[in-house]
Write a protein that holds these residues in place. Sequence first.
Motif, PDB file in Angstrom:
ATOM      1  N   ILE A 108       0.837  -1.114   0.356  1.00 53.72           N
ATOM      2  CA  ILE A 108       0.039   0.109   0.212  1.00 53.72           C
ATOM      3  C   ILE A 108       0.999   1.043  -0.479  1.00 53.72           C
ATOM      4  O   ILE A 108       0.434   2.142  -0.813  1.00 53.72           O
ATOM      5  N   ALA A 109       2.282   1.403   0.702  1.00 51.83           N
ATOM      6  CA  ALA A 109       2.377   2.425   0.772  1.00 51.83           C
ATOM      7  C   ALA A 109       3.680   2.934  -0.549  1.00 51.83           C
ATOM      8  O   ALA A 109       3.359   3.564  -0.554  1.00 51.83           O
TER       9      ALA A 109
ATOM     10  N   GLU B 236       3.479   5.384  -5.440  1.00 55.34           N
ATOM     11  CA  GLU B 236       3.817   5.965  -6.817  1.00 55.34           C
ATOM     12  C   GLU B 236       2.805   6.763  -7.004  1.00 55.34           C
ATOM     13  O   GLU B 236       2.559   7.388  -8.585  1.00 55.34           O
ATOM     14  N   PHE B 237       1.428   6.749  -7.048  1.00 55.84           N
ATOM     15  CA  PHE B 237       0.055   7.643  -7.006  1.00 55.84           C
ATOM     16  C   PHE B 237       0.505   8.546  -6.904  1.00 55.84           C
ATOM     17  O   PHE B 237       0.188   9.640  -7.585  1.00 55.84           O
TER      18      PHE B 237
ATOM     19  N   ILE C 284      -0.149   3.084   7.200  1.00 57.40           N
ATOM     20  CA  ILE C 284      -0.757   3.194   6.012  1.00 57.40           C
ATOM     21  C   ILE C 284      -0.039   4.510   5.470  1.00 57.40           C
ATOM     22  O   ILE C 284       0.530   4.989   4.552  1.00 57.40           O
ATOM     23  N   PHE C 285      -0.625   5.299   6.308  1.00 59.86           N
ATOM     24  CA  PHE C 285       0.208   6.823   5.964  1.00 59.86           C
ATOM     25  C   PHE C 285       1.947   7.120   6.091  1.00 59.86           C
ATOM     26  O   PHE C 285       2.214   7.654   5.281  1.00 59.86           O
TER      27      PHE C 285
ATOM     28  N   ALA D 175       7.935   7.141   1.406  1.00 54.53           N
ATOM     29  CA  ALA D 175       8.212   7.326  -0.201  1.00 54.53           C
ATOM     30  C   ALA D 175       8.394   8.577  -0.714  1.00 54.53           C
ATOM     31  O   ALA D 175       8.922   8.330  -1.939  1.00 54.53           O
ATOM     32  N   VAL D 176       7.434   9.266  -0.717  1.00 59.73           N
ATOM     33  CA  VAL D 176       7.281  10.599  -1.037  1.00 59.73           C
ATOM     34  C   VAL D 176       7.801  11.702  -1.099  1.00 59.73           C
ATOM     35  O   VAL D 176       7.919  12.341  -0.400  1.00 59.73           O
TER      36      VAL D 176
END
Length: 489
Positions: A347-348, A353-354, A393-394, A400-401
């Motif tokens: 999910i992460a 990526e999204f 999740i968050f 990652a970003v």
Amino acid sequence: TILFISAFILVCVVSAVLAQIHFNYVHPATGRPIEITNMLSGKALVDLMSKMVTNYANFPPLSMVIVATLGIGIADGSGYINTGLKKILSITPKVLITPVVILVGMLSHLGPDSGYVIIIPIAAYMFYAVGKHPLAGIAASFAGIAGAFAANYTPSAIDPVIQGFTQSAAQIIDPGYQVNVLCNYFYAFASTFIVIGACWWVTEKITNPWLWKACPLDDDLDLGNENNSSITPSENRAFKIATAVLLLMLTGLAAALYPADSILRAPDGVIASFKAPIMQSIVSLIFIFAALVGLVYGIACGKFKSPKDVTAAMEEITKTLVQLIVFYFFAAQFLYAFGASNMGALIAVSGAEFLKSLNLPPQVTVFGIIVFVALLNLIITSASAKWAILAPIFVPMLMAVGIAPELTQVAFRVSDSAVNVVTPMFAFYPLIILYCQKYVKNAGIGTLSSMMLPYTIALLVSLTFMLYLFWWLDIPLGFQADYVYPRRF
């Protein structure tokens, strides 16, 4: 608890389905393809059973919360905390009654739930005594207590709870990542001033005038003795002695920290390092300071007549942890299954990526988190339960970003603080409505939600403004906290 039992089952079932699918994502920490583990497979179930006890025992917030609460239990059971709060309110000039009520609501977090049980009814009576609407006192103190989750002068029991979930979630991406318990402290301290100002303005300009028009007081008020805020001479003398002991201990701690080669500092002399014993001992210090001050006060005023009274105070406060201890067991199993299945990493990474494809500025992304949590808080008000779900999740997704876990955590706390006062799902709503009905018999959920809505808006706006001001000026959110990942320091 039921929520997490359901979430655990859901993770196991979904993992069995996703395990049959190949995903073209690579784990950023290991460099290996992400493969979902079927948590319903024989091996996974055996691993779960063998680790069930250690999952619980090693659950980060569990031991910290219990240890800190035991110490606070002595201070609370002796009456020191309640006397201190009453003392502050009793010496307050009429013109400053509103900001002081809000301030005391913030400080009440030193004693679990003492704000709701002690401060709110006292604040209502004091507002009534000085000619203000008593429900405005309830509203102002309630706003101060709720706002203190994100804005406070002192650390509270919720800090290690939230930090534990954040650190566990960050380690999904970076196994060696550590989060300081006080990673949001500078922001929390600075935010107290804008929160007090905003809630003060709302109380005087909106809530108090509106309540006199919409909620006239009952003609047959019977306040009884429940709002007695008097302090006996023995309590006053004991409070002075105990406070002197507290100041002496704080002075001693500061003196011990002063030398550059202090044993409480890290080997390189830094105080705020994870390697510094002082940072590793924060929960222990809360226990020691609270316990000793409470012990001195209890003996001096006669509340503690034997060792049994002291242990009884600790036993009594642990009753407030029963639900938390039960909840933690299932939360620990859920987090284990969520991590072991690799669903958290999937999910992460996919979420990251999204987010990258949207190419949004980090400021917009963080604002989206604030809005999402605010909406979710209308139905799930428990900070620990909500963050236990959202953190895995968050936190890794935003890491990652390039957004640091400490920033994600403080964005969560902004919304959690602001919306609690307006949702009927909040656990203390029935109790607060009872306080309202002592002055206005017809008061109900609609009355309380209506008078608290301006505070939700004020808290949300002021706390968000302060966060972005800190971010713009690049002021650290707290100890060992950064806005970007990887850390710059």
